[in-house]
Design a protein around this motif. Structure first.
Motif, PDB file in Angstrom:
ATOM      1  N   GLN A   1       1.179  -1.165  -0.180  1.00 29.69           N
ATOM      2  CA  GLN A   1       0.488   0.303   0.011  1.00 29.69           C
ATOM      3  C   GLN A   1       1.015   1.034  -0.234  1.00 29.69           C
ATOM      4  N   ASP A   2       2.416   1.105   0.551  1.00 25.09           N
ATOM      5  CA  ASP A   2       3.355   2.038   0.520  1.00 25.09           C
ATOM      6  C   ASP A   2       3.359   2.917  -0.701  1.00 25.09           C
ATOM      7  N   GLN A   3       3.847   1.637  -1.376  1.00 20.70           N
ATOM      8  CA  GLN A   3       4.820   1.564  -2.821  1.00 20.70           C
ATOM      9  C   GLN A   3       3.683   2.625  -3.981  1.00 20.70           C
ATOM     10  N   LEU A   4       2.131   2.046  -3.201  1.00 17.54           N
ATOM     11  CA  LEU A   4       1.359   2.131  -4.581  1.00 17.54           C
ATOM     12  C   LEU A   4       0.747   4.044  -3.522  1.00 17.54           C
ATOM     13  N   ALA A   5       0.954   3.904  -3.028  1.00 18.34           N
ATOM     14  CA  ALA A   5       0.797   5.785  -2.149  1.00 18.34           C
ATOM     15  C   ALA A   5       1.644   6.332  -2.968  1.00 18.34           C
ATOM     16  N   GLU A   6       3.109   5.879  -2.860  1.00 23.06           N
ATOM     17  CA  GLU A   6       4.480   6.833  -3.674  1.00 23.06           C
ATOM     18  C   GLU A   6       4.228   6.986  -5.484  1.00 23.06           C
ATOM     19  N   ILE A   7       3.811   6.340  -5.824  1.00 24.11           N
ATOM     20  CA  ILE A   7       2.651   6.098  -6.974  1.00 24.11           C
ATOM     21  C   ILE A   7       1.571   7.349  -8.079  1.00 24.11           C
ATOM     22  N   VAL A   8       0.346   6.949  -6.636  1.00 24.53           N
ATOM     23  CA  VAL A   8      -0.291   7.405  -7.205  1.00 24.53           C
ATOM     24  C   VAL A   8      -0.330   9.763  -6.604  1.00 24.53           C
ATOM     25  N   ASP A   9       1.323   9.788  -5.188  1.00 25.96           N
ATOM     26  CA  ASP A   9       1.594  10.895  -5.189  1.00 25.96           C
ATOM     27  C   ASP A   9       2.101  11.423  -6.691  1.00 25.96           C
ATOM     28  N   SER A  10       3.330  10.619  -6.854  1.00 26.20           N
ATOM     29  CA  SER A  10       3.598  11.082  -8.240  1.00 26.20           C
ATOM     30  C   SER A  10       3.257  11.638  -9.586  1.00 26.20           C
ATOM     31  N   VAL A  11       1.783  11.028  -9.633  1.00 26.05           N
ATOM     32  CA  VAL A  11       0.852  10.572 -10.616  1.00 26.05           C
ATOM     33  C   VAL A  11       0.263  12.226 -10.805  1.00 26.05           C
ATOM     34  N   VAL A  12       0.183  12.337  -9.178  1.00 27.52           N
ATOM     35  CA  VAL A  12      -0.297  13.655  -8.529  1.00 27.52           C
ATOM     36  C   VAL A  12       0.107  14.802  -9.352  1.00 27.52           C
ATOM     37  N   ARG A  13       1.266  14.936  -8.530  1.00 24.75           N
ATOM     38  CA  ARG A  13       2.390  15.851  -8.884  1.00 24.75           C
ATOM     39  C   ARG A  13       2.925  15.609 -10.261  1.00 24.75           C
ATOM     40  N   GLU A  14       2.473  14.944 -11.504  1.00 28.04           N
ATOM     41  CA  GLU A  14       3.054  15.161 -12.749  1.00 28.04           C
ATOM     42  C   GLU A  14       1.650  16.088 -13.421  1.00 28.04           C
ATOM     43  N   THR A  15       0.449  15.154 -12.993  1.00 28.45           N
ATOM     44  CA  THR A  15      -0.703  15.710 -13.515  1.00 28.45           C
ATOM     45  C   THR A  15      -1.353  17.131 -13.128  1.00 28.45           C
TER      46      THR A  15
END
Length: 148
Positions: free
Chosen positions: A96-110
């Motif tokens: 879940q932590d790895q998923l949260a990191e990916i979600v955070d990076s995508v939110v920053r990118e978009t």
């Protein structure tokens, strides 16, 4: 060794060991893959086969819930065994932590700032996770929490 070859070899081993449950599960996987190949008229790669198996696991988890509601513990136990056999063929799931990191990076990118952009973020996250066994509902919950 490709996933298809691994399934074939494991089926042979299960037949030699007379492991009926493992044989049945591997045959179910191969049948589901073959049905999809006929449907799309091409051979599937390992990532597409993994998606099919992820769907099979999701179906079995739903069955476990229903069996437990109906007080059919023996059937629920059989479904859990099938889940563990299928999971052995999937790549390791992300935490879940790895998923949260990916979600955070995508939110920053978009540069998404509100729930109105959830669809855009979800599409980008799922594209990054292609081929990985991941629960879409969990990803959706993480995206929703991040955008609120």
């Amino acid at each position: 060794m490709s996933l298809r070859d691994r399934l074939t070899e494991d089926l042979k081993l299960a037949m030699k060991a007379r492991d009926q449950l493992r044989m049945d599960v591997i045959r179910m996987i191969k049948a589901a893959v073959l049905n999809k190949e006929v449907e799309v008229k091409k051979d599937l790669d390992d990532a597409e086969m993994s998606r099919i198996m992820t769907t099979m696991i999701k179906q079995r988890k739903e069955s476990v819930e229903q069996y437990e509601k109906g007080n059919r513990v023996e059937l629920a136990a059989k479904e859990r065994q099938e889940i563990s056999i299928i999971e052995a063929y999937l790549p390791r799931a992300l935490s879940q932590d790895q998923l949260a990191e990916i979600v955070d990076s995508v939110v920053r990118e978009t540069q998404a700032a509100s729930l109105k952009e959830m669809g855009t973020v979800m599409k980008a996250v799922m594209a990054k996770l292609a081929g990985a066994p991941v629960d879409g509902k969990l990803v959706s919950d993480l995206v929703r929490a991040r955008l609120q």
